[in-house]
Design an enzyme around this catalytic site. Structure first.
Site, mmCIF file in Angstrom:
data_model
loop_
_atom_site.group_PDB
_atom_site.id
_atom_site.type_symbol
_atom_site.label_atom_id
_atom_site.label_comp_id
_atom_site.label_asym_id
_atom_site.label_seq_id
_atom_site.Cartn_x
_atom_site.Cartn_y
_atom_site.Cartn_z
ATOM 1 C CD GLU A 152 32.733 25.177 37.700
ATOM 2 O OE1 GLU A 152 32.195 26.006 36.949
ATOM 3 O OE2 GLU A 152 32.373 24.991 38.878
ATOM 4 C CG HIS A 188 33.129 21.174 41.598
ATOM 5 N ND1 HIS A 188 33.440 22.137 42.522
ATOM 6 C CD2 HIS A 188 32.874 21.838 40.439
ATOM 7 C CE1 HIS A 188 33.380 23.338 41.950
ATOM 8 N NE2 HIS A 188 33.033 23.176 40.683
HETATM 9 N N1 DGL Z 1 34.034 22.786 45.121
HETATM 10 C C1 DGL Z 1 35.383 23.187 45.487
HETATM 11 C C2 DGL Z 1 35.832 22.326 46.644
HETATM 12 O O1 DGL Z 1 34.972 21.816 47.336
HETATM 13 C C3 DGL Z 1 36.240 23.172 44.271
HETATM 14 C C4 DGL Z 1 37.534 23.912 44.438
HETATM 15 C C5 DGL Z 1 38.171 24.309 43.129
HETATM 16 O O2 DGL Z 1 37.666 25.234 42.518
HETATM 17 O O3 DGL Z 1 39.190 23.709 42.771
HETATM 18 O O4 DGL Z 1 36.980 22.160 46.939
#
Ligand code: DGL
Length: 229
Positions: A152, A188
């Site tokens: 992020e 992510h």
């Molecule tokens: N993209 C989210 C997932 O697939 C991230 C979760 C998070 O914000 O920690 O788990």
């Protein structure tokens, strides 16, 4: 045929890895994406809070006239999917089952790794799904809580020294497990696939949960006759 958009959400920008695949697989579809960037990361939160956020995310997407939802978030898919499906009268698809299906099809030595958020690993949902598909698969799971905040914050460029150091720290123990397949159980993580592959080596197949979710969405919309013309 249905021209209405598909709603997609994640805690932040990770779910865009699924959107990228959806656009490639289903170029005629309109997509409304919601990234809950004011509350990211989700991965350290309790199942109760995750269900609350997930309900709010779906509610927001449903303020548009959507035909289906892809939960492009491993964390919500592992902790809140059955409730969301029971409460909504439209297809709500997650990434866990399709990612596990792909992993079970790809593994040769039946040693599969899972990396995901703490909430996803704790839920046991990926592990259960893999066991259901093939009881002989041995799963080694590891939570990687720093990956999402780093992504992020833009630390996903190839060769980024911070992400490569953290990846080595998390993944070295996994590399020694003799896995041949590793599920990137958080959407992510495909953004840092080169750093992950650098530690795991070329003989380990990486499974992208976002891509598998996109493939599931195309399959399900086709079955239901809901694809856009
Ligand atoms: N993209 C989210 C997932 O697939 C991230 C979760 C998070 O914000 O920690 O788990």
């Amino acid at each position: 045929m249905d021209q209405r958009p598909i709603g997609v959400f994640d805690s932040g920008l990770g779910g865009l890895t699924a959107v990228r695949e959806m656009r490639r697989l289903m170029p005629s579809e309109n997509i409304i994406y919601f990234g809950d960037t004011s509350r990211v990361p989700y991965g350290g939160r309790s199942p109760e809070i995750l269900l609350k956020y997930a309900r709010q995310d779906v509610h927001f997407l449903r303020s548009f006239d959507i035909k289906a939802v892809l939960v492009a978030c491993g964390t919500v898919s592992t902790t809140a999917l059955p409730q969301l499906q029971a409460e909504n009268d439209l297809p709500i698809l997650g990434v866990v089952e399709p990612a596990c299906r792909k992993a079970a099809a790809m593994t040769r030595n039946r040693r599969v790794g899972l990396i995901a958020t703490a909430a996803s690993v704790r839920s046991g949902a990926y592990q259960r799904s893999l066991r259901q598909l093939d009881p002989d698969i041995a799963v080694t799971a590891k939570a990687c809580p720093l990956f999402v905040p780093l992504v992020e914050n833009g630390r996903f460029r190839r060769g980024d020294v911070v992400i490569e150091t953290v990846a080595r720290e998390y993944l070295e123990p996994l590399r020694r497990e003799g896995l041949d397949t590793l599920i990137l159980g958080c959407t992510h993580y495909p953004l840092i696939a080169p750093a992950i592959a650098k530690v795991m080596g070329p003989e380990v197949t990486l499974i992208d949960a976002g891509r598998e979710g996109a493939l599931l969405a195309r399959r399900r919309l086709t079955e239901l006759g809901l694809l856009a013309p």
